[in-house]
Design a protein around this motif. Structure first.
Motif, PDB file in Angstrom:
ATOM      1  N   ILE A 129       0.851  -1.199   0.000  1.00 47.89           N
ATOM      2  CA  ILE A 129       0.000   0.000   0.000  1.00 47.89           C
ATOM      3  C   ILE A 129       0.880   1.240   0.000  1.00 47.89           C
ATOM      4  N   LEU A 130       1.860   1.267   0.903  1.00 47.87           N
ATOM      5  CA  LEU A 130       2.732   2.430   1.033  1.00 47.87           C
ATOM      6  C   LEU A 130       3.512   2.685  -0.257  1.00 47.87           C
ATOM      7  N   LYS A 131       4.001   1.636  -0.883  1.00 49.64           N
ATOM      8  CA  LYS A 131       4.746   1.775  -2.143  1.00 49.64           C
ATOM      9  C   LYS A 131       3.880   2.460  -3.200  1.00 49.64           C
ATOM     10  N   HIS A 132       2.672   1.967  -3.390  1.00 46.61           N
ATOM     11  CA  HIS A 132       1.762   2.547  -4.391  1.00 46.61           C
ATOM     12  C   HIS A 132       1.328   3.958  -3.996  1.00 46.61           C
ATOM     13  N   TRP A 133       1.096   4.176  -2.711  1.00 43.68           N
ATOM     14  CA  TRP A 133       0.698   5.494  -2.197  1.00 43.68           C
ATOM     15  C   TRP A 133       1.781   6.524  -2.512  1.00 43.68           C
ATOM     16  N   GLN A 134       3.030   6.158  -2.220  1.00 42.03           N
ATOM     17  CA  GLN A 134       4.142   7.079  -2.470  1.00 42.03           C
ATOM     18  C   GLN A 134       4.330   7.341  -3.964  1.00 42.03           C
ATOM     19  N   GLU A 135       4.184   6.309  -4.788  1.00 40.66           N
ATOM     20  CA  GLU A 135       4.288   6.486  -6.242  1.00 40.66           C
ATOM     21  C   GLU A 135       3.201   7.430  -6.749  1.00 40.66           C
ATOM     22  N   ALA A 136       1.992   7.263  -6.249  1.00 37.45           N
ATOM     23  CA  ALA A 136       0.876   8.133  -6.662  1.00 37.45           C
ATOM     24  C   ALA A 136       1.139   9.574  -6.246  1.00 37.45           C
ATOM     25  N   ARG A 137       1.677   9.768  -5.064  1.00 39.46           N
ATOM     26  CA  ARG A 137       1.976  11.126  -4.576  1.00 39.46           C
ATOM     27  C   ARG A 137       3.085  11.795  -5.396  1.00 39.46           C
ATOM     28  N   SER A 138       3.891  10.968  -6.070  1.00 34.44           N
ATOM     29  CA  SER A 138       4.984  11.480  -6.907  1.00 34.44           C
ATOM     30  C   SER A 138       4.576  11.574  -8.374  1.00 34.44           C
ATOM     31  N   GLY A 139       3.270  11.503  -8.642  1.00 30.57           N
ATOM     32  CA  GLY A 139       2.778  11.647  -9.998  1.00 30.57           C
ATOM     33  C   GLY A 139       2.501  10.342 -10.718  1.00 30.57           C
ATOM     34  N   GLY A 140       2.666   9.217 -10.040  1.00 29.59           N
ATOM     35  CA  GLY A 140       2.426   7.910 -10.648  1.00 29.59           C
ATOM     36  C   GLY A 140       0.955   7.538 -10.668  1.00 29.59           C
ATOM     37  N   ARG A 141       0.699   6.313 -11.014  1.00 32.67           N
ATOM     38  CA  ARG A 141      -0.654   5.769 -11.104  1.00 32.67           C
ATOM     39  C   ARG A 141      -1.408   5.960  -9.787  1.00 32.67           C
ATOM     40  N   LYS A 142      -2.677   6.321  -9.893  1.00 35.37           N
ATOM     41  CA  LYS A 142      -3.502   6.632  -8.715  1.00 35.37           C
ATOM     42  C   LYS A 142      -4.354   5.443  -8.265  1.00 35.37           C
ATOM     43  N   SER A 143      -3.991   4.258  -8.739  1.00 34.70           N
ATOM     44  CA  SER A 143      -4.743   3.065  -8.364  1.00 34.70           C
ATOM     45  C   SER A 143      -3.827   1.844  -8.445  1.00 34.70           C
ATOM     46  N   ILE A 144      -4.316   0.746  -7.881  1.00 37.93           N
ATOM     47  CA  ILE A 144      -3.591  -0.520  -7.952  1.00 37.93           C
ATOM     48  C   ILE A 144      -4.456  -1.474  -8.774  1.00 37.93           C
ATOM     49  N   PRO A 145      -3.979  -1.911  -9.950  1.00 44.37           N
ATOM     50  CA  PRO A 145      -4.781  -2.833 -10.756  1.00 44.37           C
ATOM     51  C   PRO A 145      -4.901  -4.191 -10.059  1.00 44.37           C
ATOM     52  N   MET A 146      -6.030  -4.853 -10.261  1.00 41.93           N
ATOM     53  CA  MET A 146      -6.238  -6.156  -9.642  1.00 41.93           C
ATOM     54  C   MET A 146      -5.130  -7.124 -10.049  1.00 41.93           C
ATOM     55  N   SER A 147      -4.607  -6.988 -11.260  1.00 36.71           N
ATOM     56  CA  SER A 147      -3.537  -7.870 -11.733  1.00 36.71           C
ATOM     57  C   SER A 147      -2.254  -7.726 -10.911  1.00 36.71           C
ATOM     58  N   ALA A 148      -2.100  -6.619 -10.185  1.00 34.21           N
ATOM     59  CA  ALA A 148      -0.906  -6.400  -9.366  1.00 34.21           C
ATOM     60  C   ALA A 148      -1.015  -7.040  -7.985  1.00 34.21           C
ATOM     61  N   PHE A 149      -2.188  -7.544  -7.632  1.00 33.38           N
ATOM     62  CA  PHE A 149      -2.373  -8.176  -6.330  1.00 33.38           C
ATOM     63  C   PHE A 149      -1.765  -9.581  -6.361  1.00 33.38           C
TER      64      PHE A 149
END
Length: 178
Positions: A129-149
């Motif tokens: 969660i934290l990895k994706h959250w930080q990426e989103a805050r840095s301009g990255g994807r704003k969601s986690i695709p189900m395929s990434a679970f």
């Protein structure tokens, strides 16, 4: 200001299933998990029934659940999405801060994510969660695709446990949280 009636009972089915599962965990001596109520301030009460018809949230809540599993402190939130991805806007900054602090105290923080259209449940570790959250805050994807679970952390109903997340937690911990 958020109001009690503004978001309805979104996610209430998932929470009820988790509550029933937690009751069974307690009955079988597997875990003690408590639902943390969101503090509300009633504004309007029904004249005859006395039920709350309008209220606002008094303060930000932490997570939905907190407890202990075989001596391991855990905290988690249960979230639902009808999409094929999990929108990170469904996680609030105060929840991230709470889970970070919880893990610094050697607890295990995570989320249970339900993809309603696919009828699939996943255990999502906080570090992901934290990895994706930080990426989103840095301009990255704003969601986690189900395929990434992680498919090994998919949650299945088993032995009368509706959302048997302890099995996924065990798999996660046996891999040293990796």
């Amino acid at each position: 200001m958020a109001y009690w009636g503004s978001r309805g009972l979104r996610g209430s089915t998932l929470e009820e299933m988790v509550n029933i599962t937690n009751e069974r965990y307690l009955e079988h001596g597997l875990a003690l998990i408590e639902k943390i109520p969101t503090p509300i301030k009633p504004i309007t009460l029904g004249k005859e029934s006395g039920t709350i018809t309008l209220a606002y949230f008094e303060k930000k809540s932490s997570v939905d659940y907190i407890g202990v599993v075989q001596g391991i402190p855990i905290c988690f939130d249960a979230k639902e999405t009808s999409k094929e991805y999990f929108p990170l806007k469904n996680i609030h900054e105060h929840q991230i801060a709470y889970m970070q602090t919880f893990e610094k105290q050697e607890g295990v923080a995570f989320m249970l994510i339900y993809f309603s259209k696919q009828n699939r449940y996943f255990f999502l570790p906080f570090k992901i969660i934290l990895k994706h959250w930080q990426e989103a805050r840095s301009g990255g994807r704003k969601s986690i695709p189900m395929s990434a679970f992680d498919a090994t952390l998919e949650i299945k109903s088993k032995s009368g446990y509706l959302v048997h997340y302890l099995e996924a937690l065990g798999k996660y911990l046996s891999n040293n949280g990796e």
